[in-house]
Design a protein around this motif. Structure first.
Motif, PDB file in Angstrom:
ATOM      1  N   ALA A   1      30.208  15.233 -45.969  1.00 21.07           N
ATOM      2  CA  ALA A   1      29.887  14.348 -44.840  1.00 21.07           C
ATOM      3  C   ALA A   1      29.207  13.081 -45.334  1.00 21.07           C
ATOM      4  CB  ALA A   1      29.007  15.076 -43.827  1.00 21.07           C
ATOM      5  N   LEU A   2      28.349  13.204 -46.377  1.00 27.21           N
ATOM      6  CA  LEU A   2      27.709  12.018 -46.962  1.00 27.21           C
ATOM      7  C   LEU A   2      28.741  11.113 -47.619  1.00 27.21           C
ATOM      8  CD1 LEU A   2      24.506  13.575 -48.620  1.00 27.21           C
ATOM      9  CD2 LEU A   2      24.652  12.313 -46.458  1.00 27.21           C
ATOM     10  N   VAL A   3      29.673  11.720 -48.336  1.00 26.46           N
ATOM     11  CA  VAL A   3      30.743  10.931 -48.968  1.00 26.46           C
ATOM     12  C   VAL A   3      31.530  10.182 -47.905  1.00 26.46           C
ATOM     13  CG1 VAL A   3      32.859  11.046 -50.341  1.00 26.46           C
ATOM     14  CG2 VAL A   3      30.929  12.542 -50.912  1.00 26.46           C
ATOM     15  N   GLN A   4      31.847  10.875 -46.813  1.00 24.51           N
ATOM     16  CA  GLN A   4      32.614  10.244 -45.734  1.00 24.51           C
ATOM     17  C   GLN A   4      31.841   9.078 -45.125  1.00 24.51           C
ATOM     18  OE1 GLN A   4      33.239  13.877 -43.477  1.00 24.51           O
ATOM     19  NE2 GLN A   4      35.393  13.971 -44.090  1.00 24.51           N
ATOM     20  N   ARG A   5      30.511   9.220 -44.994  1.00 20.65           N
ATOM     21  CA  ARG A   5      29.686   8.129 -44.451  1.00 20.65           C
ATOM     22  C   ARG A   5      29.765   6.899 -45.340  1.00 20.65           C
ATOM     23  NH1 ARG A   5      23.666   9.495 -43.335  1.00 20.65           N
ATOM     24  NH2 ARG A   5      23.696   7.213 -43.060  1.00 20.65           N
ATOM     25  N   VAL A   6      29.643   7.131 -46.660  1.00 21.97           N
ATOM     26  CA  VAL A   6      29.699   6.008 -47.588  1.00 21.97           C
ATOM     27  C   VAL A   6      31.050   5.306 -47.500  1.00 21.97           C
ATOM     28  CG1 VAL A   6      29.740   5.358 -50.032  1.00 21.97           C
ATOM     29  CG2 VAL A   6      27.998   6.965 -49.190  1.00 21.97           C
ATOM     30  N   VAL A   7      32.105   6.065 -47.572  1.00 15.88           N
ATOM     31  CA  VAL A   7      33.449   5.487 -47.543  1.00 15.88           C
ATOM     32  C   VAL A   7      33.682   4.750 -46.233  1.00 15.88           C
ATOM     33  CG1 VAL A   7      35.911   6.018 -47.516  1.00 15.88           C
ATOM     34  CG2 VAL A   7      34.410   7.163 -49.163  1.00 15.88           C
TER      35      VAL A   7
ATOM     36  N   ARG B   1      34.307  -0.308 -43.366  1.00 20.01           N
ATOM     37  CA  ARG B   1      33.997  -1.168 -42.218  1.00 20.01           C
ATOM     38  C   ARG B   1      33.547  -2.539 -42.696  1.00 20.01           C
ATOM     39  NH1 ARG B   1      29.715  -3.017 -40.130  1.00 20.01           N
ATOM     40  NH2 ARG B   1      28.369  -1.749 -41.465  1.00 20.01           N
ATOM     41  N   PHE B   2      32.676  -2.555 -43.723  1.00 16.56           N
ATOM     42  CA  PHE B   2      32.190  -3.825 -44.249  1.00 16.56           C
ATOM     43  C   PHE B   2      33.343  -4.644 -44.838  1.00 16.56           C
ATOM     44  CE2 PHE B   2      30.636  -6.356 -47.852  1.00 16.56           C
ATOM     45  CZ  PHE B   2      29.742  -7.177 -47.185  1.00 16.56           C
ATOM     46  N   ARG B   3      34.201  -4.014 -45.602  1.00 14.71           N
ATOM     47  CA  ARG B   3      35.338  -4.728 -46.196  1.00 14.71           C
ATOM     48  C   ARG B   3      36.198  -5.363 -45.103  1.00 14.71           C
ATOM     49  NH1 ARG B   3      37.605  -2.871 -51.557  1.00 14.71           N
ATOM     50  NH2 ARG B   3      39.521  -3.613 -50.581  1.00 14.71           N
ATOM     51  N   LYS B   4      36.413  -4.600 -44.037  1.00 14.50           N
ATOM     52  CA  LYS B   4      37.240  -5.126 -42.947  1.00 14.50           C
ATOM     53  C   LYS B   4      36.577  -6.331 -42.297  1.00 14.50           C
ATOM     54  CE  LYS B   4      39.688  -3.697 -38.755  1.00 14.50           C
ATOM     55  NZ  LYS B   4      39.952  -2.577 -37.809  1.00 14.50           N
ATOM     56  N   GLU B   5      35.269  -6.237 -42.076  1.00 11.53           N
ATOM     57  CA  GLU B   5      34.547  -7.357 -41.473  1.00 11.53           C
ATOM     58  C   GLU B   5      34.611  -8.609 -42.341  1.00 11.53           C
ATOM     59  OE1 GLU B   5      30.655  -5.870 -40.846  1.00 11.53           O
ATOM     60  OE2 GLU B   5      31.157  -4.866 -38.946  1.00 11.53           O
TER      61      GLU B   5
ATOM     62  N   PHE C   1      28.748  -9.472 -63.613  1.00  4.17           N
ATOM     63  CA  PHE C   1      28.668  -8.925 -62.251  1.00  4.17           C
ATOM     64  C   PHE C   1      27.481  -9.528 -61.514  1.00  4.17           C
ATOM     65  CE2 PHE C   1      26.939  -5.849 -59.253  1.00  4.17           C
ATOM     66  CZ  PHE C   1      28.047  -5.550 -58.478  1.00  4.17           C
ATOM     67  N   SER C   2      27.727  -9.940 -60.265  1.00  6.41           N
ATOM     68  CA  SER C   2      26.671 -10.494 -59.411  1.00  6.41           C
ATOM     69  C   SER C   2      26.717  -9.781 -58.067  1.00  6.41           C
ATOM     70  CB  SER C   2      26.872 -11.996 -59.217  1.00  6.41           C
ATOM     71  OG  SER C   2      25.941 -12.500 -58.296  1.00  6.41           O
ATOM     72  N   ALA C   3      25.643  -9.076 -57.741  1.00  7.28           N
ATOM     73  CA  ALA C   3      25.597  -8.300 -56.487  1.00  7.28           C
ATOM     74  C   ALA C   3      25.376  -9.241 -55.310  1.00  7.28           C
ATOM     75  CB  ALA C   3      24.496  -7.255 -56.552  1.00  7.28           C
ATOM     76  N   THR C   4      26.448  -9.768 -54.764  1.00  8.28           N
ATOM     77  CA  THR C   4      26.350 -10.725 -53.659  1.00  8.28           C
ATOM     78  C   THR C   4      26.174 -10.044 -52.300  1.00  8.28           C
ATOM     79  OG1 THR C   4      28.758 -10.747 -53.485  1.00  8.28           O
ATOM     80  CG2 THR C   4      27.735 -12.420 -54.889  1.00  8.28           C
ATOM     81  N   ALA C   5      26.439  -8.713 -52.217  1.00  8.80           N
ATOM     82  CA  ALA C   5      26.238  -7.967 -50.977  1.00  8.80           C
ATOM     83  C   ALA C   5      25.767  -6.573 -51.349  1.00  8.80           C
ATOM     84  CB  ALA C   5      27.524  -7.884 -50.165  1.00  8.80           C
ATOM     85  N   SER C   6      24.826  -6.050 -50.577  1.00  4.83           N
ATOM     86  CA  SER C   6      24.269  -4.734 -50.875  1.00  4.83           C
ATOM     87  C   SER C   6      24.238  -3.890 -49.612  1.00  4.83           C
ATOM     88  CB  SER C   6      22.853  -4.886 -51.436  1.00  4.83           C
ATOM     89  OG  SER C   6      22.324  -3.633 -51.814  1.00  4.83           O
ATOM     90  N   LEU C   7      24.822  -2.697 -49.687  1.00  8.77           N
ATOM     91  CA  LEU C   7      24.917  -1.820 -48.515  1.00  8.77           C
ATOM     92  C   LEU C   7      24.149  -0.533 -48.762  1.00  8.77           C
ATOM     93  CD1 LEU C   7      28.745  -2.098 -47.761  1.00  8.77           C
ATOM     94  CD2 LEU C   7      26.900  -3.360 -46.681  1.00  8.77           C
ATOM     95  N   PRO C   8      23.002  -0.334 -48.117  1.00  9.74           N
ATOM     96  CA  PRO C   8      22.311   0.948 -48.215  1.00  9.74           C
ATOM     97  C   PRO C   8      22.945   1.943 -47.238  1.00  9.74           C
ATOM     98  CG  PRO C   8      21.013  -0.596 -46.919  1.00  9.74           C
ATOM     99  CD  PRO C   8      22.244  -1.335 -47.344  1.00  9.74           C
ATOM    100  N   VAL C   9      23.353   3.108 -47.726  1.00  6.68           N
ATOM    101  CA  VAL C   9      23.989   4.100 -46.855  1.00  6.68           C
ATOM    102  C   VAL C   9      23.813   5.480 -47.459  1.00  6.68           C
ATOM    103  CG1 VAL C   9      26.240   3.688 -47.953  1.00  6.68           C
ATOM    104  CG2 VAL C   9      26.157   4.815 -45.744  1.00  6.68           C
ATOM    105  N   ALA C  10      23.461   6.442 -46.634  1.00  3.47           N
ATOM    106  CA  ALA C  10      23.358   7.857 -47.017  1.00  3.47           C
ATOM    107  C   ALA C  10      22.448   8.067 -48.216  1.00  3.47           C
ATOM    108  CB  ALA C  10      24.749   8.429 -47.305  1.00  3.47           C
TER     109      ALA C  10
END
Length: 873
Positions: free
Chosen positions: A729-735, A740-744, A784-793
């Protein structure tokens, strides 16, 4: 996981690249029949499971209602067969007296002949000839659908054995004084020239006329209203309520009946509603069922004024006119005499029509044969009340009791030539003899048999036991009676079901014909509208089968089947089911090419990954869930459960999460290949009763087994792994969040993005390769430059979008969208804050503005989040 006792051969992984239903279905069905999978052995020691087919008319063809009902029955029987029951799905057809006679009479009319030109014996022979040549095309169509019926046991309600059963029960009922002959009001079709049952009457709103007529003279007059002015020629009284002060002075008096030289009495009867109309009603006992009962209570004469073709027979100027011609002529004559007080035209009211020829039926006093249903109906009601028979869904019980507790005696005679002839002979001196099947009819001058035949429902009411050889105590009767369940539409609960209950309890010593009555709704179009030729929305299911395959039609119908509820269906839903069948095919083919196997024992859970343990846990939960839904006749829910397990969990998650394991090879791939083989094996068996063709091809390819038709039904092994389910379920949340972010951000699904996954110390760490594979995330690499950071699970996914999107262009676009949303919010707030506007605006307008405001707030929050996630300059 589950047992499978079939002898297996080495499986093959070869499958065509595409699923072609037209090439698969016919040969598979022939193979099933040839191997006898659907036959039932009365000598078997297996527990019995019996369902009868609601016998379709011999004149019929497969319509969506048949396809729907047959799909559900086939699913039940296929599952029970797999569970180890000696399963009998009893096929057969109904002789459909009036419908079949009409068909053959139309054929004769093309030759310029009528049945009377042939005579009774030759006409009946002609019907049998038609039946042999043209009847029963529905059998071939049932095979197209995949119906797993015991074809060697196919019966016909006019075959020798069933005819013997009909004669036997008629004789038994007659001897027990439960069949009698009497003159009563019946539904009469002036076109078919026969009595017809209530179920053969279709009611529709017709435009007619309501005329108010003054009977009598001066103070001794009253006004009655009628839509059938022609029947006034047969009036023998006017009735009023005994407490109606307006007419008390008239009760017992004689008043003049207009247009005739007769006077008729005014009678007081509680049937009359003093609040309706004028509170006075004309009484025509020979042409109205309610009037007939009033006439019996007051000993009124029954004066018939129409013949069998609805032509006026009453002496006078209207004699010889058709009923509709007479209606106009009588109203004109009354008008000329000043008797018409009021006319309403058009006056829309419900009118009964013959379901066969659409002619307006005529209530008619006629000598007919009747079943005294009182004691039979009581037994049928008690069987449900006492729990011998269960009605599902339970809320349908009330409708059943409302019917059987108020059942009127049943008119069983029909003025036809095709059907079971009434086994009664009349003698020259008024003798009446009922003849049983083993008795010789009386012979000699003046003896003749009754010319009527029995209502088709009489023979179909014996269906659960006559098809098994009754009145003989056959092995089949002992083995397969009573039926396990009757699955049929709620629309014939009152007619067929109630009659089977009455006859089964009566003939089989108090044993009801089935343990459970499972009622389904009617198939309607996608807008919920009744299917009708006049609406132009009737669908031939064979067309859909040709286009999408039988499995797609079956799955669509099953997925819409909630107990007792009507089922809307549209072609786009069948298309979606076809995609599901193709998905099963393609995903299974991919799995077979990548190591899915049933060979060897299932590995110990300690050897499995969390992903393997998760899918096995979900598999067992699905087995338990599907079993519970089957036992509750929840076809829609079990179909949905299977759909989402197969598509969402197996194909979209397990296969995707396991790809890196399969590609890596080694022990992990071996274990996951065996787990996937187990999952597919069980899943295909679970799906088989609803979608039999595609599952047969895939299962035999996967396992090398003889046929999934005779495979073991899966059992819940009890294996559960809550920890693995939480981990996945955690893996599914991350994916899901990253997708969703990629689509946005406007990224394509296949577009690769450099990313750093900070998963250390979380349950997600072992799944990093799978997460990267699914989300197209590349290693971070140099620069590599972390231009976006997503905290999840509990983890962080850092993305480098600098090389994938035009940040400034995206910021401008989002800023423009934000300004538009804020303007929309300001306008909505302005209107909602204006007291003058709110005081004048309709409620629906105000509600629309509130909806716009809520939408604007959502848009603002979403856009602001997207802007915050954009890489910084």
């Amino acid at each position: 996981m589950t047992e499978n006792t079939q002898q297996q051969t080495a499986p093959t992984t070869e499958l065509p690249t595409q699923y072609a239903p037209a090439e698969v279905e016919g040969p598979l069905y022939e193979r099933w029949v040839e191997r006898g999978y659907f036959e039932a052995d009365a000598k078997s020691e297996k527990p019995p499971y019996t369902i009868v087919i609601p016998p379709p008319n011999v004149t019929g063809s497969l319509h969506l209602g048949h396809a729907f009902e047959h799909t559900l029955i086939d699913a039940l029987t296929r599952r029970k067969r797999m569970q180890g029951y000696e399963t009998l799905w009893q096929p057969g057809m109904d002789h459909a007296g009036i419908a079949t006679q009409n068909v053959v009479e139309r054929e004769l009319a093309k030759e310029g002949k009528s049945r009377h030109d042939l005579g009774r014996e030759a006409f009946v022979e002609r019907v049998w000839q038609w039946k042999a040549e043209s009847g029963g095309q529905i059998s071939g169509q049932m095979k197209r659908l995949g119906d797993g019926v015991a074809w060697s046991r196919e019966r016909f309600t006019m075959d020798e054995g069933l005819s013997q059963a009909v004669q036997t029960i008629f004789k038994k009922l007659y001897d027990d004084e439960l069949i009698y002959r009497a003159e009563r009001i019946i539904n009469w079709c002036p076109r078919c020239l026969t009595a017809i049952s209530d179920i053969e009457v279709e009611y529709q709103d017709d435009d007619g006329e309501l005329v108010s007529i003054r009977y009598g003279e001066g103070e001794d007059s009253l006004v009655v209203a009628t839509t059938r002015a022609e029947t006034m020629l047969g009036d023998t009284a006017v009735a009023v309520h005994p407490d109606d002060e307006r007419y008390k002075h008239l009760v017992g008096k004689q008043i003049k009946l207009p247009l005739t030289d007769r006077t008729i009495p005014v009678v007081a009867d509680t049937h009359v509603d003093p609040e309706f109309g004028t509170g006075a009603v004309k009484v025509t006992p020979a042409h109205d069922p309610n009037d007939f009962e009033i006439g019996r209570r007051h000993d009124l004469p029954n004066l018939a004024v129409m013949d069998e073709r609805a032509v006026i027979t009453a002496h006078g100027p209207f004699q010889g006119l058709d009923r509709l011609e007479a209606r106009s002529a009588i109203v004109a004559a009354l008008r000329a005499e000043g008797r018409i007080v009021a006319e309403k035209r058009p006056y829309t009211h419900s009118v009964g029509h013959c379901s066969r020829c659409k002619t307006t039926i005529e209530p008619r006093l006629s000598m007919q044969w009747w079943v005294k249903v009182g004691p039979l109906a009581k037994a049928a009601g008690d069987a449900v009340r006492d729990g011998k028979v269960t009605i599902h869904p339970q809320e349908m019980e009330k409708r059943y009791f409302d019917w059987v507790d108020n059942l009127h005696d049943w008119c069983i005679s029909r003025q036809l030539w095709w059907g079971h002839r009434i086994p009664v002979w009349y003698g020259p001196n008024g003798e009446v003899v009922c003849v049983g099947p083993d008795e010789q009819p009386p012979a000699g001058e003046g003896w003749h048999q009754d010319t009527d035949v029995l209502d088709t429902w009489f023979s179909s009411g014996l269906w659960p036991f006559s098809t098994l050889g009754w009145p003989e105590r056959t092995e089949s009767l002992e083995k397969f009676y009573p039926n396990s369940v009757l699955l049929t539409g709620y629309d014939i609960l009152f007619f067929w079901v109630a009659r089977m209950m009455m006859f089964g309890l009566y003939a089989m010593d108090g044993t009801p014909p089935f343990h459970t009555i499972a009622l389904h709704g009617m198939v309607r179009d996608q807008n919920g509208k009744k299917m009708s030729k006049s609406f132009g929305n009737v669908v031939n299911p064979l067309d859909w089968m040709d286009a999408y395959g039988s499995d797609a039609v079956r799955f669509t119908l099953a997925r819409g089947a909630n107990p007792g509820v009507d089922v809307p269906i549209g072609e786009e839903w069948v298309q979606a089911s076809s995609k599901f069948a193709n998905k099963i095919w393609n995903a299974t083919r991919f799995a077979l090419m990548n190591g899915a196997t049933v060979e060897g024992e299932l590995p110990d859970p300690s050897e499995m990954s969390a992903t393997d343990r998760w899918i096995l846990s979900r598999l067992n939960k699905t087995v338990a869930e599907v079993d519970a839904f089957y036992d509750d006749y929840q076809f829609s829910k079990l179909s949905d459960a299977l759909y989402h397990f197969a598509w969402d969990e197996v194909f979209d998650w397990y296969v995707e999460l396991s790809k890196t394991t399969f590609f890596a090879g080694g022990d992990g791939a071996r274990v996951s290949g065996r787990v996937l083989g187990e999952v597919l094996d069980v899943m295909l068996r679970l799906l088989h009763p609803v979608v039999p063709f595609v599952t047969e091809t895939l299962w035999t390819t996967l396992t090398g087994g003889e046929s999934v038709v005779i495979a073991d039904w899966p059992k819940d092994s009890g294996f559960r792994d809550a920890a693995a389910e939480q981990e996945i379920a955690l893996v599914q949340r991350v994916v899901t969040e990253v997708r969703r972010f990629r689509k946005e951000q406007g990224l394509q699904d296949a577009q690769k993005v450099p990313a750093r996954l900070e998963l250390a110390g979380t349950a997600l760490a072992p799944h990093e390769p799978a997460i990267r594979q699914i989300l197209r995330l590349q290693p971070e690499g140099e620069g590599f430059s972390a231009t976006a950071s997503l905290p999840v699970a509990g983890a962080t996914v850092a993305l480098d979008l600098s090389g994938t999107i035009d940040v400034e262009a995206e910021r401008k676009r989002l800023t423009k969208d934000l300004a538009a949303a804020e303007k929309e919010k300001a306008q909505a707030n302005g209107k909602l804050g204006n007291e003058a506007f709110l005081a004048k605006a309709p409620d629906n307008v105000v509600e629309k503005i509130r909806t716009r405001l809520a939408k604007a707030d959502e848009d603002i929050a979403r856009i602001q989040a997207q802007l915050a996630n954009l890489p910084q300059a």
